[in-house]
Scaffold this motif. Structure first.
Motif, PDB file in Angstrom:
ATOM      1  N   SER A  41       0.831  -1.203   0.000  1.00 24.74           N
ATOM      2  CA  SER A  41       0.000   0.000   0.000  1.00 24.74           C
ATOM      3  C   SER A  41       0.867   1.255   0.000  1.00 24.74           C
ATOM      4  N   TRP A  99       2.308   1.769  -3.460  1.00 23.24           N
ATOM      5  CA  TRP A  99       1.344   2.339  -4.394  1.00 23.24           C
ATOM      6  C   TRP A  99       1.224   3.844  -4.183  1.00 23.24           C
ATOM      7  N   ARG A 100       1.277   4.264  -2.919  1.00 19.29           N
ATOM      8  CA  ARG A 100       1.250   5.708  -2.642  1.00 19.29           C
ATOM      9  C   ARG A 100       2.477   6.387  -3.228  1.00 19.29           C
ATOM     10  N   ARG A 103       2.023   6.754  -6.994  1.00 23.41           N
ATOM     11  CA  ARG A 103       1.149   7.877  -7.333  1.00 23.41           C
ATOM     12  C   ARG A 103       1.883   9.208  -7.175  1.00 23.41           C
ATOM     13  N   ASP A 113      -2.572   2.943 -10.793  1.00 20.46           N
ATOM     14  CA  ASP A 113      -3.933   2.660 -10.339  1.00 20.46           C
ATOM     15  C   ASP A 113      -3.912   1.407  -9.478  1.00 20.46           C
ATOM     16  N   GLU A 114      -3.984   1.615  -8.165  1.00 22.38           N
ATOM     17  CA  GLU A 114      -3.910   0.472  -7.239  1.00 22.38           C
ATOM     18  C   GLU A 114      -5.109  -0.440  -7.388  1.00 22.38           C
ATOM     19  N   ASP A 115      -6.298   0.124  -7.622  1.00 23.25           N
ATOM     20  CA  ASP A 115      -7.508  -0.692  -7.724  1.00 23.25           C
ATOM     21  C   ASP A 115      -7.427  -1.689  -8.878  1.00 23.25           C
ATOM     22  N   SER A 116      -6.934  -1.223 -10.033  1.00 20.62           N
ATOM     23  CA  SER A 116      -6.824  -2.121 -11.192  1.00 20.62           C
ATOM     24  C   SER A 116      -5.452  -2.764 -11.298  1.00 20.62           C
ATOM     25  N   ARG A 117      -4.577  -2.460 -10.324  1.00 19.79           N
ATOM     26  CA  ARG A 117      -3.222  -3.017 -10.292  1.00 19.79           C
ATOM     27  C   ARG A 117      -2.446  -2.691 -11.579  1.00 19.79           C
ATOM     28  N   LYS A 118      -2.585  -1.442 -12.032  1.00 20.49           N
ATOM     29  CA  LYS A 118      -1.870  -1.017 -13.235  1.00 20.49           C
ATOM     30  C   LYS A 118      -0.811   0.009 -12.865  1.00 20.49           C
TER      31      LYS A 118
END
Length: 392
Positions: A94, A97-98, A101, A171-176
């Motif tokens: 997590s 991912w931050r 971004r 995009d963490e939700d779509s793992r892209k």
């Protein structure tokens, strides 16, 4: 009963796992297994994992207890170690991912290590995450360093290499997590590109709307890519760019626009050639080959006969509002035949006393026509278009 004891924290530099054989009457008979920090690595997130010295006792029955070495009291059961490690792993992902971004939002360049590739691009390590670098986002310099290699061979040679990259999607939700080397290279080399610069270049992909062209820099490498729109390929009308350009062609291009916000360069091939619409008869044919005709009205007799089809065009043009007079000024003969069909074009030469220049060509013969009108250049073009639609 055999007991496994692990001690963490305190002054010890390495965690130790000790096997105590309770069946032995002597406490001196014990066997210690020491795990060095290079064997067991505990990530530090927030505060230290164990703020004070503690001992974890694991019995063969599987129950867990902790003993506080300072207070000597039991704190009861603790979570199963695998669950704790999974929590730490998820927390780290997590956090990464931050970070991804943040790289995306700030446009910071990241030095990524290439760990593999698949049919669509390269796999890039980003801390605990695996990102993707699509082949079209690779700098063209890789392919042109070794032109005999295909893209898979180029990818194979990049495994293990550190490549400057920019995050273009996180995009963490779509793992892209998508990277671009082209965007990173732009930051370094675009400052050396100015509108009006001329580059030696190589054609990359050719599309219906134009061709992507790679610019060659003084170091001999092709670092940046620009677009030559179909309208900037040639002064001639082009139906299909592929009739003119092919992948791998060497061309010279002129920079006509730079969009720094979108990292785009617009190029032109035709602007390095003379605009035929700026031509006058003197530029089409050497002056020695010209024949002066004097002032010639369409209804007047003359030694210069209008080219086949011109007389009908003149008659129709005079019916257009704003056109006052048309006359053939002079003519000449080219040394080569460009086309047997009648060609008529409006010169971009500045008008004199509201008189514009038209050029007509058929075979080797070229005639210069003077058109006196109150219309502007765009109005003349529209009038010509209407006239040509009326003539069979």
């Amino acid at each position: 009963m055999p007991i496994l004891t692990a001690a963490f924290g305190g002054g010890s530099s390495s965690p130790a796992l000790t096997f105590l054989d309770s069946s032995s009457p002597s406490s001196s008979h014990c066997h210690c297994l020491i795990f060095s920090p290079t064997t067991l690595k505990f990530p530090v997130i927030g505060r230290p994992l164990c703020p004070q010295s503690a001992k974890v006792v694991v019995s063969v029955s599987g129950s867990l207890q902790t003993e506080n070495s300072e207070q000597g009291t039991s704190n009861g059961p603790i979570p199963d170690p695998p669950s704790s490690l999974e929590t730490l792993r998820l927390a780290r992902r997590s956090a990464d991912w931050r970070a991804a971004r943040a790289y995306y939002e700030r446009g910071v360049i990241y030095e990524g290590r290439i760990e593999g590739y698949n049919g669509g691009g390269l796999l890039v390590r980003f801390y605990s995450l695996m990102g993707f670098l699509p082949f079209p986002q690779l700098s063209p310099s890789h392919s042109y360093k070794e032109p005999n290699k295909n893209i898979r061979e180029v990818a194979e040679g990049l495994i293990g290499a550190l490549v400057p990259l920019k995050v273009i999607q996180a995009d963490e939700d779509s793992r892209k997590l998508i990277f671009s080397e082209k965007e990173a290279i732009w930051s370094k080399f675009s400052k050396h590109v100015k509108v009006g610069n001329v580059f030696e270049a190589k054609v990359g992909s050719v599309e219906d709307y134009g061709a992507f062209v790679h610019l060659r820099f003084p170091d001999g490498l092709y670092h940046l890519t620009g677009l030559v729109h179909i309208s900037e390929v040639s002064w001639d009308l082009i139906q299909d760019v592929r009739d003119i350009l092919s992948e791998g062609d060497d061309v010279r291009v002129k920079v006509i626009n730079i969009d720094s916000e979108k990292s785009r360069i617009t190029l032109s091939i035709k602007q390095l050639e003379d605009d035929p619409l700026l031509e006058t008869l003197d530029r089409v044919i050497p002056p020695d080959d010209l024949y002066n005709a004097g002032s010639l009205g369409i209804n007047e007799e003359s030694n210069i006969e209008p080219l086949p089809g011109l007389e009908a065009i003149f008659e129709e043009l005079l019916q257009e509002e704003g056109i006052d007079n048309i006359r053939i000024n002079r003519q000449g003969f080219e040394k080569r035949v460009v086309s047997q069909d009648l060609q008529l074009w409006l010169s971009n030469a500045l008008p004199v006393n509201k008189t514009f220049v038209l050029l007509a060509r058929a075979g080797r013969q070229v005639q210069e026509i003077q058109l006196t009108t109150s219309l502007n250049q765009e109005g003349i073009k529209k009038a010509l278009q209407r006239v040509l639609e009326r003539i069979p």
